[in-house]
Motif scaffolding. Structure first.
Motif, mmCIF file in Angstrom:
data_model
loop_
_atom_site.group_PDB
_atom_site.id
_atom_site.type_symbol
_atom_site.label_atom_id
_atom_site.label_comp_id
_atom_site.label_asym_id
_atom_site.label_seq_id
_atom_site.Cartn_x
_atom_site.Cartn_y
_atom_site.Cartn_z
ATOM 1 N N ALA A 181 37.207 -24.668 31.012
ATOM 2 C CA ALA A 181 36.602 -25.554 32.006
ATOM 3 C C ALA A 181 36.561 -26.990 31.483
ATOM 4 N N ALA A 182 36.352 -27.144 30.187
ATOM 5 C CA ALA A 182 36.323 -28.474 29.585
ATOM 6 C C ALA A 182 37.687 -29.152 29.723
ATOM 7 N N ARG A 183 38.745 -28.411 29.414
ATOM 8 C CA ARG A 183 40.094 -28.997 29.520
ATOM 9 C C ARG A 183 40.415 -29.376 30.962
ATOM 10 N N ALA A 184 39.971 -28.544 31.899
ATOM 11 C CA ALA A 184 40.222 -28.834 33.314
ATOM 12 C C ALA A 184 39.519 -30.126 33.743
ATOM 13 N N GLU A 228 31.476 -32.530 11.724
ATOM 14 C CA GLU A 228 32.870 -32.132 11.559
ATOM 15 C C GLU A 228 33.175 -30.856 12.356
ATOM 16 N N PHE A 229 32.200 -29.957 12.455
ATOM 17 C CA PHE A 229 32.376 -28.760 13.284
ATOM 18 C C PHE A 229 32.596 -29.168 14.746
ATOM 19 N N ILE A 230 31.764 -30.084 15.243
ATOM 20 C CA ILE A 230 31.918 -30.555 16.625
ATOM 21 C C ILE A 230 33.233 -31.322 16.790
ATOM 22 N N GLN A 231 33.608 -32.084 15.787
ATOM 23 C CA GLN A 231 34.882 -32.796 15.812
ATOM 24 C C GLN A 231 36.037 -31.821 16.049
ATOM 25 N N GLN A 232 36.029 -30.681 15.354
ATOM 26 C CA GLN A 232 37.084 -29.681 15.521
ATOM 27 C C GLN A 232 37.009 -29.037 16.899
ATOM 28 N N ASN A 233 35.785 -28.737 17.370
ATOM 29 C CA ASN A 233 35.612 -28.191 18.722
ATOM 30 C C ASN A 233 36.246 -29.110 19.765
ATOM 31 N N LEU A 234 35.944 -30.393 19.664
ATOM 32 C CA LEU A 234 36.430 -31.337 20.666
ATOM 33 C C LEU A 234 37.933 -31.565 20.542
ATOM 34 N N GLY A 267 32.630 -28.125 25.611
ATOM 35 C CA GLY A 267 33.550 -27.869 24.511
ATOM 36 C C GLY A 267 32.878 -27.523 23.196
ATOM 37 N N ILE A 268 31.547 -27.550 23.147
ATOM 38 C CA ILE A 268 30.831 -27.271 21.896
ATOM 39 C C ILE A 268 30.486 -25.790 21.807
ATOM 40 N N PHE A 272 23.849 -37.063 27.480
ATOM 41 C CA PHE A 272 23.999 -36.948 26.035
ATOM 42 C C PHE A 272 24.898 -35.753 25.727
ATOM 43 N N LEU A 273 25.374 -35.690 24.512
ATOM 44 C CA LEU A 273 26.054 -34.486 24.040
ATOM 45 C C LEU A 273 24.992 -33.659 23.337
ATOM 46 N N PHE A 274 24.567 -32.592 23.973
ATOM 47 C CA PHE A 274 23.457 -31.782 23.475
ATOM 48 C C PHE A 274 23.977 -30.695 22.542
#
Length: 545
Positions: A361-364, A398-404, A320-321, A510-512
Protein backbone atom coordinates in the motif's frame (compact mmCIF):
# COMPACT_ATOMS: atom_id res chain seq x y z
CA UNK A 1 27.88 14.57 8.85
CA UNK A 2 25.88 12.02 6.85
CA UNK A 3 25.56 8.60 8.41
CA UNK A 4 26.90 5.70 6.37
CA UNK A 5 27.21 3.10 9.13
CA UNK A 6 25.59 -0.21 8.29
CA UNK A 7 22.86 -1.74 10.39
CA UNK A 8 24.98 -4.84 10.99
CA UNK A 9 27.84 -2.69 12.27
CA UNK A 10 25.51 -0.83 14.60
CA UNK A 11 24.04 -4.00 16.02
CA UNK A 12 27.49 -5.48 16.52
CA UNK A 13 28.49 -2.31 18.34
CA UNK A 14 25.50 -2.54 20.63
CA UNK A 15 26.11 -6.18 21.37
CA UNK A 16 29.82 -5.86 22.13
CA UNK A 17 30.51 -5.15 25.81
CA UNK A 18 34.14 -4.19 26.42
CA UNK A 19 35.85 -5.82 29.36
CA UNK A 20 37.13 -2.46 30.61
CA UNK A 21 35.22 0.70 31.32
CA UNK A 22 35.42 3.55 28.85
CA UNK A 23 34.14 6.59 30.73
CA UNK A 24 37.11 8.95 31.10
CA UNK A 25 34.96 11.17 33.32
CA UNK A 26 34.51 8.28 35.72
CA UNK A 27 38.19 7.37 35.62
CA UNK A 28 39.05 10.91 36.67
CA UNK A 29 36.76 10.69 39.69
CA UNK A 30 37.91 9.75 43.16
CA UNK A 31 36.57 6.21 43.36
CA UNK A 32 36.64 6.48 47.14
CA UNK A 33 33.44 8.50 46.73
CA UNK A 34 31.64 5.19 46.27
CA UNK A 35 32.36 4.48 49.94
CA UNK A 36 31.10 7.83 51.24
CA UNK A 37 28.83 7.64 54.31
CA UNK A 38 25.30 6.90 53.13
CA UNK A 39 26.60 5.77 49.76
CA UNK A 40 27.27 7.52 46.46
CA UNK A 41 24.94 7.13 43.49
CA UNK A 42 26.88 7.33 40.20
CA UNK A 43 24.72 7.84 37.13
CA UNK A 44 25.70 7.45 33.46
CA UNK A 45 23.47 9.72 31.40
CA UNK A 46 22.87 9.51 27.64
CA UNK A 47 23.92 13.11 27.04
CA UNK A 48 27.35 14.27 25.84
CA UNK A 49 27.79 16.95 28.50
CA UNK A 50 26.52 17.63 32.00
CA UNK A 51 23.35 19.75 31.68
CA UNK A 52 23.50 23.45 32.53
CA UNK A 53 23.34 24.05 36.27
CA UNK A 54 21.50 27.38 36.13
CA UNK A 55 17.96 26.17 36.93
CA UNK A 56 16.89 26.08 33.28
CA UNK A 57 19.01 23.17 32.04
CA UNK A 58 19.69 22.24 28.45
CA UNK A 59 19.76 18.61 27.17
CA UNK A 60 15.96 18.24 27.09
CA UNK A 61 14.01 16.16 29.60
CA UNK A 62 17.15 14.40 30.76
CA UNK A 63 18.67 17.73 31.72
CA UNK A 64 15.63 18.54 33.82
CA UNK A 65 15.63 15.05 35.33
CA UNK A 66 19.20 15.15 36.58
CA UNK A 67 19.92 18.86 37.05
CA UNK A 68 16.59 20.69 37.12
CA UNK A 69 14.88 18.82 39.95
CA UNK A 70 17.96 17.83 41.93
CA UNK A 71 19.57 21.23 42.60
CA UNK A 72 16.37 23.22 42.26
CA UNK A 73 12.70 23.30 43.07
CA UNK A 74 9.90 24.77 40.99
CA UNK A 75 6.60 26.37 41.97
CA UNK A 76 4.79 23.18 40.92
CA UNK A 77 6.22 19.65 40.85
CA UNK A 78 5.37 16.14 39.69
CA UNK A 79 4.49 13.40 42.17
CA UNK A 80 7.18 10.82 41.34
CA UNK A 81 6.58 8.56 44.32
CA UNK A 82 4.47 5.91 42.56
CA UNK A 83 5.12 3.48 39.72
CA UNK A 84 1.57 2.17 39.29
CA UNK A 85 -0.16 5.33 38.04
CA UNK A 86 0.56 8.39 35.96
CA UNK A 87 2.47 11.19 37.67
CA UNK A 88 0.29 14.15 38.68
CA UNK A 89 0.99 17.73 39.70
CA UNK A 90 1.61 18.53 43.37
CA UNK A 91 2.48 21.72 45.27
CA UNK A 92 6.19 22.50 45.64
CA UNK A 93 7.46 26.04 46.28
CA UNK A 94 3.88 27.19 45.74
CA UNK A 95 1.46 25.65 48.23
CA UNK A 96 -1.61 26.57 46.17
CA UNK A 97 -2.68 28.36 43.02
CA UNK A 98 -5.89 29.66 41.48
CA UNK A 99 -7.17 31.67 38.55
CA UNK A 100 -8.26 35.24 39.24
CA UNK A 101 -12.06 35.32 39.20
CA UNK A 102 -12.12 38.72 37.49
CA UNK A 103 -9.28 38.09 35.03
CA UNK A 104 -8.95 34.50 33.76
CA UNK A 105 -5.51 35.26 32.28
CA UNK A 106 -4.08 35.92 35.76
CA UNK A 107 -3.03 33.23 38.23
CA UNK A 108 -2.31 33.72 41.93
CA UNK A 109 0.24 31.56 43.76
CA UNK A 110 0.81 31.26 47.50
CA UNK A 111 4.52 30.83 48.25
CA UNK A 112 5.74 28.26 50.77
CA UNK A 113 7.20 29.78 53.93
CA UNK A 114 10.41 28.72 55.64
CA UNK A 115 12.25 27.47 52.53
CA UNK A 116 15.98 28.17 52.50
CA UNK A 117 18.38 28.27 49.56
CA UNK A 118 21.64 26.34 49.77
CA UNK A 119 23.46 29.51 50.87
CA UNK A 120 21.06 30.12 53.77
CA UNK A 121 18.92 32.81 52.10
CA UNK A 122 15.22 32.49 53.02
CA UNK A 123 12.98 32.38 49.97
CA UNK A 124 10.38 35.11 49.49
CA UNK A 125 8.06 36.10 46.66
CA UNK A 126 10.60 38.52 45.19
CA UNK A 127 12.88 35.54 44.47
CA UNK A 128 10.17 34.09 42.23
CA UNK A 129 9.86 37.46 40.48
CA UNK A 130 13.66 37.56 40.03
CA UNK A 131 13.57 34.06 38.54
CA UNK A 132 10.91 35.09 36.03
CA UNK A 133 12.81 38.30 35.24
CA UNK A 134 16.06 36.49 34.52
CA UNK A 135 14.26 34.07 32.16
CA UNK A 136 11.95 36.49 30.31
CA UNK A 137 12.70 40.18 30.99
CA UNK A 138 15.15 41.10 28.24
CA UNK A 139 15.89 44.57 29.60
CA UNK A 140 16.71 43.36 33.11
CA UNK A 141 20.35 43.59 34.18
CA UNK A 142 20.07 39.96 35.33
CA UNK A 143 18.46 38.63 32.12
CA UNK A 144 19.99 35.24 31.24
CA UNK A 145 19.90 34.49 27.50
CA UNK A 146 20.89 30.88 28.12
CA UNK A 147 17.94 30.38 30.50
CA UNK A 148 15.56 32.16 28.11
CA UNK A 149 16.58 29.89 25.23
CA UNK A 150 15.80 26.77 27.23
CA UNK A 151 12.66 27.88 29.05
CA UNK A 152 10.76 29.63 26.23
CA UNK A 153 9.69 26.39 24.47
CA UNK A 154 8.33 25.15 27.81
CA UNK A 155 6.72 28.39 29.06
CA UNK A 156 5.85 30.47 25.97
CA UNK A 157 2.66 32.13 27.17
CA UNK A 158 3.83 34.27 30.12
CA UNK A 159 3.14 38.00 29.65
CA UNK A 160 3.59 39.64 33.07
CA UNK A 161 4.24 38.85 36.72
CA UNK A 162 4.68 40.45 40.11
CA UNK A 163 4.49 39.97 43.88
CA UNK A 164 1.89 40.86 46.48
CA UNK A 165 3.86 40.81 49.70
CA UNK A 166 6.41 38.21 50.76
CA UNK A 167 4.30 35.14 50.12
CA UNK A 168 2.04 35.88 47.14
CA UNK A 169 2.85 36.24 43.46
CA UNK A 170 0.76 36.56 40.33
CA UNK A 171 1.49 35.52 36.75
CA UNK A 172 -0.50 36.70 33.75
CA UNK A 173 -0.58 34.85 30.44
CA UNK A 174 -0.98 36.24 26.93
CA UNK A 175 -4.13 34.19 26.41
CA UNK A 176 -6.31 32.18 28.78
CA UNK A 177 -4.19 29.15 29.59
CA UNK A 178 -5.24 26.29 31.83
CA UNK A 179 -1.89 24.54 31.33
CA UNK A 180 0.28 27.15 33.09
CA UNK A 181 0.86 25.00 36.23
CA UNK A 182 2.31 22.23 34.01
CA UNK A 183 4.63 24.72 32.32
CA UNK A 184 5.95 26.02 35.63
CA UNK A 185 7.37 22.59 36.51
CA UNK A 186 10.29 23.58 34.23
CA UNK A 187 11.33 26.88 35.87
CA UNK A 188 13.94 26.49 38.61
CA UNK A 189 13.87 29.18 41.29
CA UNK A 190 17.04 31.18 41.94
CA UNK A 191 17.76 34.34 43.96
CA UNK A 192 19.50 37.61 43.24
CA UNK A 193 22.11 37.32 45.99
CA UNK A 194 23.54 34.14 44.43
CA UNK A 195 23.84 35.85 41.04
CA UNK A 196 25.56 38.80 42.68
CA UNK A 197 27.93 36.47 44.56
CA UNK A 198 28.94 35.03 41.17
CA UNK A 199 29.99 38.49 39.97
CA UNK A 200 26.64 39.15 38.29
CA UNK A 201 27.68 36.66 35.63
CA UNK A 202 25.37 33.74 34.81
CA UNK A 203 28.21 31.78 33.19
CA UNK A 204 30.23 32.04 36.41
CA UNK A 205 27.11 31.22 38.40
CA UNK A 206 27.01 27.77 36.82
CA UNK A 207 30.20 26.90 38.73
CA UNK A 208 28.57 27.85 42.02
CA UNK A 209 24.80 27.34 41.54
CA UNK A 210 22.42 27.90 44.43
CA UNK A 211 18.94 26.40 44.51
CA UNK A 212 16.53 25.10 47.14
CA UNK A 213 16.59 21.48 45.96
CA UNK A 214 17.49 18.24 47.79
CA UNK A 215 21.05 18.23 46.43
CA UNK A 216 23.83 20.87 46.54
CA UNK A 217 26.51 21.23 43.89
CA UNK A 218 30.10 20.51 44.87
CA UNK A 219 31.90 19.92 41.54
CA UNK A 220 30.76 21.02 38.06
CA UNK A 221 32.94 20.19 35.05
CA UNK A 222 30.51 20.33 32.15
CA UNK A 223 32.26 17.96 29.76
CA UNK A 224 33.22 15.51 32.51
CA UNK A 225 30.99 15.25 35.56
CA UNK A 226 28.94 16.92 38.27
CA UNK A 227 29.16 15.93 41.92
CA UNK A 228 26.46 16.86 44.39
CA UNK A 229 26.04 16.33 48.11
CA UNK A 230 22.93 15.75 50.19
CA UNK A 231 21.09 18.87 51.36
CA UNK A 232 20.51 17.77 54.95
CA UNK A 233 18.49 20.93 55.62
CA UNK A 234 16.05 20.40 52.76
CA UNK A 235 12.62 21.82 53.55
CA UNK A 236 10.75 18.63 52.61
CA UNK A 237 12.00 16.21 55.27
CA UNK A 238 10.44 13.25 53.41
CA UNK A 239 12.75 13.92 50.47
CA UNK A 240 16.11 14.45 52.12
CA UNK A 241 18.35 12.18 50.01
CA UNK A 242 19.26 8.79 51.44
CA UNK A 243 22.61 8.91 49.60
CA UNK A 244 25.39 11.20 50.70
CA UNK A 245 26.51 11.97 47.14
CA UNK A 246 25.18 12.04 43.59
CA UNK A 247 27.63 11.89 40.66
CA UNK A 248 26.45 12.58 37.10
CA UNK A 249 28.55 11.36 34.17
CA UNK A 250 27.86 12.09 30.48
CA UNK A 251 28.05 8.90 28.39
CA UNK A 252 26.29 9.21 25.00
CA UNK A 253 27.40 5.76 23.81
CA UNK A 254 25.09 2.96 25.01
CA UNK A 255 27.87 0.40 24.88
CA UNK A 256 30.10 2.60 27.07
CA UNK A 257 27.33 2.96 29.63
CA UNK A 258 26.90 -0.81 29.84
CA UNK A 259 30.66 -1.33 30.14
CA UNK A 260 30.91 1.21 32.95
CA UNK A 261 28.07 -0.50 34.83
CA UNK A 262 29.71 -3.92 34.47
CA UNK A 263 33.06 -2.51 35.63
CA UNK A 264 31.55 -0.96 38.74
CA UNK A 265 32.29 2.61 37.66
CA UNK A 266 28.62 3.55 37.83
CA UNK A 267 25.55 2.22 39.60
CA UNK A 268 22.71 3.46 37.40
CA UNK A 269 22.56 3.87 33.61
CA UNK A 270 20.01 5.34 31.29
CA UNK A 271 18.92 3.43 28.15
CA UNK A 272 21.10 0.30 28.19
CA UNK A 273 21.99 -1.24 24.83
CA UNK A 274 19.12 -3.67 24.10
CA UNK A 275 21.36 -6.58 23.13
CA UNK A 276 23.12 -6.27 26.48
CA UNK A 277 19.96 -6.63 28.55
CA UNK A 278 19.90 -10.47 28.78
CA UNK A 279 23.52 -10.68 29.90
CA UNK A 280 23.08 -7.80 32.35
CA UNK A 281 20.10 -9.57 33.87
CA UNK A 282 22.04 -12.85 34.05
CA UNK A 283 24.86 -11.04 35.85
CA UNK A 284 22.48 -9.78 38.54
CA UNK A 285 21.85 -6.25 37.32
CA UNK A 286 18.26 -5.00 37.43
CA UNK A 287 16.44 -3.75 34.34
CA UNK A 288 13.59 -1.40 35.26
CA UNK A 289 10.97 -0.16 32.81
CA UNK A 290 7.64 1.62 32.89
CA UNK A 291 5.24 3.32 30.54
CA UNK A 292 5.32 7.12 30.42
CA UNK A 293 4.01 9.92 28.20
CA UNK A 294 6.47 9.50 25.34
CA UNK A 295 6.48 9.21 21.59
CA UNK A 296 9.43 8.74 19.26
CA UNK A 297 8.69 10.17 15.84
CA UNK A 298 9.91 12.18 12.91
CA UNK A 299 8.73 15.75 12.45
CA UNK A 300 7.91 16.20 8.74
CA UNK A 301 8.59 19.60 7.16
CA UNK A 302 5.60 21.37 5.65
CA UNK A 303 7.74 24.06 4.03
CA UNK A 304 7.73 24.67 0.24
CA UNK A 305 9.72 22.05 -1.65
CA UNK A 306 9.40 19.40 1.06
CA UNK A 307 8.15 16.00 -0.16
CA UNK A 308 6.25 15.69 3.13
CA UNK A 309 3.70 18.34 2.12
CA UNK A 310 1.95 15.53 0.18
CA UNK A 311 -0.29 13.48 2.48
CA UNK A 312 0.21 10.44 0.23
CA UNK A 313 3.94 10.52 0.92
CA UNK A 314 3.38 10.95 4.65
CA UNK A 315 0.96 8.02 4.75
CA UNK A 316 3.24 5.88 2.59
CA UNK A 317 6.13 6.37 5.00
CA UNK A 318 3.93 5.48 7.98
CA UNK A 319 2.75 2.32 6.22
CA UNK A 320 6.34 1.46 5.34
CA UNK A 321 7.59 1.08 8.93
CA UNK A 322 7.79 -2.41 10.41
CA UNK A 323 7.08 -1.41 13.99
CA UNK A 324 7.01 -5.02 15.19
CA UNK A 325 10.48 -5.49 13.70
CA UNK A 326 11.65 -2.30 15.39
CA UNK A 327 10.34 -3.62 18.70
CA UNK A 328 12.26 -6.87 18.18
CA UNK A 329 15.42 -4.85 17.44
CA UNK A 330 15.04 -3.23 20.85
CA UNK A 331 14.45 -6.49 22.65
CA UNK A 332 10.82 -5.60 23.31
CA UNK A 333 11.71 -2.38 25.14
CA UNK A 334 9.13 -0.22 23.34
CA UNK A 335 5.48 -0.06 22.39
CA UNK A 336 4.61 0.16 18.71
CA UNK A 337 3.87 3.76 17.70
CA UNK A 338 0.15 4.48 17.71
CA UNK A 339 0.19 8.26 17.35
CA UNK A 340 1.14 11.08 19.68
CA UNK A 341 -0.54 9.14 22.51
CA UNK A 342 -1.36 5.45 22.87
CA UNK A 343 -4.70 3.72 22.42
CA UNK A 344 -6.69 3.85 25.63
CA UNK A 345 -5.58 7.38 26.36
CA UNK A 346 -8.59 9.75 26.68
CA UNK A 347 -7.00 11.93 24.00
CA UNK A 348 -6.59 9.13 21.43
CA UNK A 349 -9.88 9.74 19.62
CA UNK A 350 -11.05 7.78 16.59
CA UNK A 351 -8.53 8.10 13.77
CA UNK A 352 -9.45 6.22 10.60
CA UNK A 353 -5.89 5.89 9.25
CA UNK A 354 -4.44 2.68 10.65
CA UNK A 355 -0.75 2.78 11.54
CA UNK A 356 0.18 -0.66 10.28
CA UNK A 357 2.93 -2.25 8.20
CA UNK A 358 1.72 -2.49 4.59
CA UNK A 359 4.62 -1.94 2.16
CA UNK A 360 2.52 -2.69 -0.93
CA UNK A 361 0.00 0.00 0.00
CA UNK A 362 2.92 2.33 0.72
CA UNK A 363 4.41 1.79 -2.75
CA UNK A 364 1.02 2.39 -4.34
CA UNK A 365 0.64 5.72 -2.52
CA UNK A 366 4.11 6.79 -3.61
CA UNK A 367 3.24 5.93 -7.21
CA UNK A 368 0.10 8.06 -6.94
CA UNK A 369 2.28 10.91 -5.68
CA UNK A 370 4.51 10.55 -8.77
CA UNK A 371 7.43 8.68 -7.26
CA UNK A 372 8.88 5.44 -8.53
CA UNK A 373 11.97 3.88 -10.13
CA UNK A 374 12.14 6.64 -12.77
CA UNK A 375 11.54 9.44 -10.24
CA UNK A 376 12.91 8.23 -6.89
CA UNK A 377 12.21 10.12 -3.69
CA UNK A 378 15.29 11.11 -1.69
CA UNK A 379 15.22 13.09 1.55
CA UNK A 380 17.46 14.00 4.47
CA UNK A 381 16.55 13.45 8.12
CA UNK A 382 18.14 15.08 11.18
CA UNK A 383 18.82 12.57 13.97
CA UNK A 384 20.93 12.49 17.14
CA UNK A 385 23.59 10.08 18.28
CA UNK A 386 22.05 9.96 21.78
CA UNK A 387 19.92 12.09 24.08
CA UNK A 388 16.97 12.37 26.41
CA UNK A 389 14.10 10.14 25.31
CA UNK A 390 15.89 9.31 22.06
CA UNK A 391 16.10 5.60 22.98
CA UNK A 392 18.67 4.03 20.59
CA UNK A 393 18.56 6.64 17.81
CA UNK A 394 21.29 5.35 15.51
CA UNK A 395 20.07 1.77 15.37
CA UNK A 396 16.39 2.74 15.21
CA UNK A 397 16.83 5.30 12.47
CA UNK A 398 18.94 2.99 10.37
CA UNK A 399 16.25 0.30 10.71
CA UNK A 400 13.63 2.80 9.49
CA UNK A 401 16.01 3.95 6.76
CA UNK A 402 16.11 0.37 5.42
CA UNK A 403 12.31 0.02 5.72
CA UNK A 404 11.77 3.16 3.68
CA UNK A 405 14.37 2.15 1.12
CA UNK A 406 12.34 -1.01 0.55
CA UNK A 407 9.27 1.03 -0.45
CA UNK A 408 11.16 3.54 -2.61
CA UNK A 409 12.21 6.36 -0.24
CA UNK A 410 15.96 6.92 0.07
CA UNK A 411 16.84 8.54 3.37
CA UNK A 412 20.13 10.23 4.21
CA UNK A 413 20.68 10.41 7.97
CA UNK A 414 22.32 13.63 9.16
CA UNK A 415 23.72 12.92 12.64
CA UNK A 416 23.73 15.76 15.19
CA UNK A 417 25.04 15.96 18.73
CA UNK A 418 21.98 15.97 21.00
CA UNK A 419 21.98 19.62 22.06
CA UNK A 420 22.69 20.69 18.47
CA UNK A 421 19.59 18.76 17.40
CA UNK A 422 17.53 20.57 20.04
CA UNK A 423 18.79 23.90 18.69
CA UNK A 424 17.84 22.82 15.14
CA UNK A 425 14.39 21.85 16.43
CA UNK A 426 13.94 25.28 17.98
CA UNK A 427 15.17 27.00 14.81
CA UNK A 428 12.64 25.23 12.58
CA UNK A 429 12.54 23.57 9.19
CA UNK A 430 14.37 25.59 6.57
CA UNK A 431 16.69 27.29 9.07
CA UNK A 432 20.46 26.89 8.58
CA UNK A 433 20.67 24.96 11.85
CA UNK A 434 18.60 22.16 10.27
CA UNK A 435 21.27 21.61 7.55
CA UNK A 436 18.77 21.14 4.75
CA UNK A 437 16.91 18.31 6.49
CA UNK A 438 13.25 17.86 5.59
CA UNK A 439 12.49 15.70 8.63
CA UNK A 440 13.77 15.66 12.18
CA UNK A 441 13.71 12.85 14.75
CA UNK A 442 13.15 14.16 18.25
CA UNK A 443 11.16 12.45 20.97
CA UNK A 444 8.22 14.20 22.59
CA UNK A 445 6.46 14.10 25.95
CA UNK A 446 2.66 14.29 25.98
CA UNK A 447 2.61 15.64 29.57
CA UNK A 448 -0.35 17.95 29.04
CA UNK A 449 -2.44 19.38 26.18
CA UNK A 450 0.10 22.05 25.31
CA UNK A 451 3.13 19.77 25.14
CA UNK A 452 1.26 16.94 23.48
CA UNK A 453 -0.21 18.98 20.65
CA UNK A 454 -0.28 22.78 20.59
CA UNK A 455 3.41 23.59 20.87
CA UNK A 456 4.33 21.28 17.97
CA UNK A 457 1.34 21.97 15.70
CA UNK A 458 -0.18 25.39 16.39
CA UNK A 459 0.55 27.78 13.50
CA UNK A 460 1.54 30.77 15.66
CA UNK A 461 4.06 28.57 17.45
CA UNK A 462 5.96 27.75 14.26
CA UNK A 463 9.68 27.98 14.94
CA UNK A 464 11.31 30.20 16.08
CA UNK A 465 8.24 31.39 18.05
CA UNK A 466 7.78 27.87 19.38
CA UNK A 467 8.75 24.33 18.49
CA UNK A 468 6.36 23.67 15.63
CA UNK A 469 9.48 22.66 13.67
CA UNK A 470 7.47 21.35 10.73
CA UNK A 471 5.64 24.70 10.38
CA UNK A 472 2.25 23.02 10.24
CA UNK A 473 -0.45 25.61 9.56
CA UNK A 474 -3.97 24.17 9.57
CA UNK A 475 -6.82 26.56 10.44
CA UNK A 476 -9.01 23.65 11.57
CA UNK A 477 -6.38 22.55 14.09
CA UNK A 478 -5.85 26.12 15.29
CA UNK A 479 -9.57 26.45 16.04
CA UNK A 480 -9.47 23.23 18.02
CA UNK A 481 -6.43 24.41 20.00
CA UNK A 482 -8.22 27.64 20.90
CA UNK A 483 -11.29 25.70 22.02
CA UNK A 484 -9.21 23.31 24.13
CA UNK A 485 -7.43 26.23 25.82
CA UNK A 486 -10.75 27.82 26.79
CA UNK A 487 -12.42 24.61 27.95
CA UNK A 488 -12.77 24.44 31.74
CA UNK A 489 -14.61 21.11 31.95
CA UNK A 490 -12.10 18.20 31.75
CA UNK A 491 -14.51 15.98 29.83
CA UNK A 492 -15.14 18.71 27.27
CA UNK A 493 -11.42 19.37 26.92
CA UNK A 494 -10.67 15.65 26.50
CA UNK A 495 -13.20 15.43 23.69
CA UNK A 496 -11.58 18.34 21.84
CA UNK A 497 -8.12 16.83 22.33
CA UNK A 498 -9.39 13.49 21.02
CA UNK A 499 -10.65 15.29 17.90
CA UNK A 500 -7.22 16.92 17.51
CA UNK A 501 -5.40 13.61 17.83
CA UNK A 502 -7.71 11.88 15.38
CA UNK A 503 -6.97 14.55 12.77
CA UNK A 504 -3.21 14.46 13.45
CA UNK A 505 -3.11 10.71 12.81
CA UNK A 506 -5.47 10.83 9.83
CA UNK A 507 -3.31 13.54 8.23
CA UNK A 508 -0.14 11.58 9.12
CA UNK A 509 1.50 14.81 10.25
CA UNK A 510 4.39 12.87 11.80
CA UNK A 511 6.15 9.60 11.16
CA UNK A 512 4.99 7.63 14.19
CA UNK A 513 7.41 4.90 15.23
CA UNK A 514 7.54 4.03 18.94
CA UNK A 515 6.62 4.74 22.53
CA UNK A 516 9.51 4.21 24.94
CA UNK A 517 9.39 2.02 28.06
CA UNK A 518 12.10 4.12 29.74
CA UNK A 519 14.58 1.25 30.42
CA UNK A 520 17.34 1.67 32.98
CA UNK A 521 19.94 -0.79 34.22
CA UNK A 522 20.97 -0.54 37.85
CA UNK A 523 23.41 -2.28 40.15
CA UNK A 524 22.02 -4.75 42.69
CA UNK A 525 23.53 -2.42 45.31
CA UNK A 526 20.93 0.23 44.42
CA UNK A 527 17.89 0.07 46.70
CA UNK A 528 14.72 2.11 46.96
CA UNK A 529 14.35 3.39 43.39
CA UNK A 530 10.73 3.84 42.28
CA UNK A 531 10.41 4.27 38.51
CA UNK A 532 7.61 6.75 38.00
CA UNK A 533 5.48 6.92 34.88
CA UNK A 534 7.23 10.12 33.94
CA UNK A 535 10.17 11.64 32.08
CA UNK A 536 11.42 12.69 35.50
CA UNK A 537 12.54 10.49 38.39
CA UNK A 538 13.12 11.08 42.10
CA UNK A 539 16.61 10.00 43.13
CA UNK A 540 16.20 10.95 46.79
CA UNK A 541 14.85 7.55 48.04
CA UNK A 542 17.83 5.65 46.61
CA UNK A 543 20.40 4.01 48.85
CA UNK A 544 23.61 2.40 47.59
CA UNK A 545 25.35 -0.28 49.63
Amino acid sequence: MTNTVSRRTLLQGLAAAPAVAVLPSALGMDLALADAPGGTLRVAMTVAAVPNSNGCPDQGGEGQRFMGITLYDQLVAWDLSHSDRAATLIPCLATSWKVDAANPKRWHFTIREGVKFHDGHTMVADDIVFSLDRAFKRDAAWFDQRAFSQILPQVPNVADWGSDGDHQIWIETKTIDGTLPYALTWLGIVHRGAWEAAGKDWAAYMQRPVGTGPWKMQVFVQRERAEMVRNAEYWNKDRIPKCERLVLLPAPDANARVAALRAGQVDFIEAPAPDAVPSLTAAGFKIVTNIYPHNWMWFLSQTPGSPWTDIRVRKAANLGIDRAGLKALLGGLMLEGEGVVTKGDPWYGKPTFELKYDPDAARALLAQAGFGPKNPLRTRVAISNSGSGQMQPLAMNEFIQQNLQDIGITVDLEVFEWQALIEAWKAGAGAPASRGCMALNISQGSFDPFRAFARILQSDLAAPNGVNWSKVAQPELDKLFAAAQLATDPAEQNKILADIHGKVVDDALFLFAAHDLNPRAISPKVKGFVQAQSWFQDLTPIQVG
